[in-house]
Each structure stands twice: as C-alpha cells, then as structure tokens.
Design a protein around this motif. Structure first.
Motif, mmCIF file in Angstrom:
data_model
loop_
_atom_site.group_PDB
_atom_site.id
_atom_site.type_symbol
_atom_site.label_atom_id
_atom_site.label_comp_id
_atom_site.label_asym_id
_atom_site.label_seq_id
_atom_site.Cartn_x
_atom_site.Cartn_y
_atom_site.Cartn_z
ATOM 1 N N ARG A 1 -13.267 25.282 60.861
ATOM 2 C CA ARG A 1 -11.878 25.705 60.735
ATOM 3 C C ARG A 1 -11.344 25.191 59.408
ATOM 4 O O ARG A 1 -11.863 24.240 58.850
ATOM 5 N N TRP A 2 -10.282 25.832 58.932
ATOM 6 C CA TRP A 2 -9.681 25.450 57.659
ATOM 7 C C TRP A 2 -8.673 24.326 57.876
ATOM 8 O O TRP A 2 -7.856 24.377 58.794
ATOM 9 N N TYR A 3 -8.736 23.324 57.006
ATOM 10 C CA TYR A 3 -7.792 22.207 57.028
ATOM 11 C C TYR A 3 -7.218 22.036 55.626
ATOM 12 O O TYR A 3 -7.864 22.368 54.639
ATOM 13 N N ILE A 4 -6.025 21.495 55.576
ATOM 14 C CA ILE A 4 -5.402 21.205 54.286
ATOM 15 C C ILE A 4 -5.445 19.694 54.084
ATOM 16 O O ILE A 4 -4.994 18.924 54.935
ATOM 17 N N ILE B 1 -5.481 25.253 60.119
ATOM 18 C CA ILE B 1 -4.642 26.424 59.892
ATOM 19 C C ILE B 1 -5.457 27.655 60.289
ATOM 20 O O ILE B 1 -6.682 27.588 60.408
ATOM 21 N N THR B 2 -4.783 28.762 60.479
ATOM 22 C CA THR B 2 -5.487 29.972 60.911
ATOM 23 C C THR B 2 -6.316 30.543 59.765
ATOM 24 O O THR B 2 -6.052 30.283 58.590
ATOM 25 N N GLU B 3 -7.304 31.333 60.123
ATOM 26 C CA GLU B 3 -8.152 31.999 59.131
ATOM 27 C C GLU B 3 -7.313 32.912 58.245
ATOM 28 O O GLU B 3 -7.522 32.989 57.040
ATOM 29 N N ALA B 4 -6.334 33.585 58.846
ATOM 30 C CA ALA B 4 -5.467 34.492 58.086
ATOM 31 C C ALA B 4 -4.625 33.726 57.074
ATOM 32 O O ALA B 4 -4.432 34.181 55.939
ATOM 33 N N GLU B 5 -4.134 32.567 57.473
ATOM 34 C CA GLU B 5 -3.331 31.757 56.560
ATOM 35 C C GLU B 5 -4.175 31.259 55.387
ATOM 36 O O GLU B 5 -3.736 31.283 54.241
ATOM 37 N N ALA B 6 -5.391 30.825 55.668
ATOM 38 C CA ALA B 6 -6.298 30.370 54.607
ATOM 39 C C ALA B 6 -6.622 31.519 53.664
ATOM 40 O O ALA B 6 -6.634 31.341 52.439
ATOM 41 N N ALA B 7 -6.875 32.699 54.219
ATOM 42 C CA ALA B 7 -7.180 33.865 53.376
ATOM 43 C C ALA B 7 -5.986 34.220 52.505
ATOM 44 O O ALA B 7 -6.140 34.550 51.332
ATOM 45 N N ARG B 8 -4.790 34.114 53.061
ATOM 46 C CA ARG B 8 -3.587 34.413 52.289
ATOM 47 C C ARG B 8 -3.444 33.429 51.122
ATOM 48 O O ARG B 8 -3.149 33.825 49.997
ATOM 49 N N ILE B 9 -3.681 32.151 51.379
ATOM 50 C CA ILE B 9 -3.567 31.136 50.319
ATOM 51 C C ILE B 9 -4.636 31.356 49.255
ATOM 52 O O ILE B 9 -4.356 31.318 48.056
#
Length: 178
Positions: free
Chosen positions: A3-6, A97-105
């Motif tokens: 999963r994506w983390y910040i 964070i969601t996959e969509a949010e990571a892709a957007r960033i």
C-alpha cells in the motif's frame, strides 16, 4: 499487499531519503517490503539571470511516497532512516492512502502537461490604440504593432520626444484606449 504511505522527511532531503530507504532495504534483504519510493516532482522553466533554465520542482516538499508491504521490519527501516521524521497519519501510526490518491499525486505532472495553456483574454488587436497602465511608460498612449500569445507580450509603438519607439510589454500592462 503493498500500500502507498506518505513519509515525512526534512525539506530538501527527499531524494536522499528515497535513496537511503532503497539502499537500506537492499542491505537488509527487505526488497519485497519496499516496492517503490517516489518523490513527486515536475520540470519547470525558470528565468535566472536573464536565461531560461529547466529545473526540477517538488510538488510536496518534505514528503516522500512509498509503496510498502508494511510490517515491523519495514516500519523500523523507514522510521530509523536519517532525515525521516515519521509517517503521515494520526497518533504516529502510518495511514495508507488509496491507490487512486497515489496515482493522482504521481500523475500530477502529466495532468499539468495535458491541461491546455490558459489563454489570456485581451480586448485589443493589431492597429488599436492602447494606454500603458504600468511600468516606465505608464500613462503613455500607443498603437499595437505585434501580439505574441506564446510569451504573453505585446509590442506597442509609443511616441517618445516626437518619435515612434517600439516597446515590448506584458498583456496585462496595457488596455484599450477609451
């Protein structure tokens, strides 16, 4: 499942943090736990000392995105990396964070390039009489000679001491004479 983390890092050290996390994961044999570490950037053109220069600009200074298979080892690997202050999340716990949010960033750069350039609306054209609003020629009147939409510049012929002098100005610096 990864999963994506910040990750919050010292501002200006994002690339070093990325490299350190990847190197430490390889050293400890945790490559499976650390899939990807990214610093979201874009290429911008800046004017320095009168010359146009291509430069990398970070979208989110102080933050690094990482796709991690979170477990205790991976958590401690990231947390103990120099210049890392922690994960983004409440009460010190990493929040994915969601996959969509990571892709957007990560795709913000492509979205910015795909977006049409904003055209400035002007109410004058070549041959029109205009008044200069600001700059060294403020309150002078002149005639529009050229329009350059790529650079947002207008060339105006202004009468200085009885002679027509071409002056290049920004679109916002002139308005149509009433």
């Amino acid at each position: 499942m990864a999963r994506w983390y910040i990750i919050h890092a010292y501002s200006g050290f994002e690339n070093k943090v990325r490299d350190a996390i990847m190197a430490e994961a390889t050293r400890l044999g945790l490559e499976a736990g650390v899939e990807s570490v990214e610093v979201p950037t874009e290429t911008v053109t800046e004017v320095r000392r009168g010359k146009k220069v291509q430069a990398e600009r970070k979208f989110f200074p102080g933050y690094v995105l990482a796709k991690l298979n979170m477990n205790d080892d991976v958590y401690h690997l990231v947390k103990n990396t120099p210049k890392v202050t922690g994960f983004l999340g409440s009460s010190g716990k990493p929040q994915p964070i969601t996959e969509a949010e990571a892709a957007r960033i990560l795709n913000t750069k492509e979205e910015a390039a795909a977006a049409p350039k904003q055209q400035i609306k002007i109410d004058y054209e070549i041959g029109d009489s205009v008044k200069v609003l600001e700059g060294p020629f403020a309150s002078f009147n002149g005639l529009v000679e050229e329009l350059d939409f790529d650079k947002s510049k207008v060339k105006v012929s202004v009468s200085i001491f009885g002679r027509a002098t071409p002056v290049e100005l920004d679109f916002e610096q002139v308005e149509r004479s009433k």
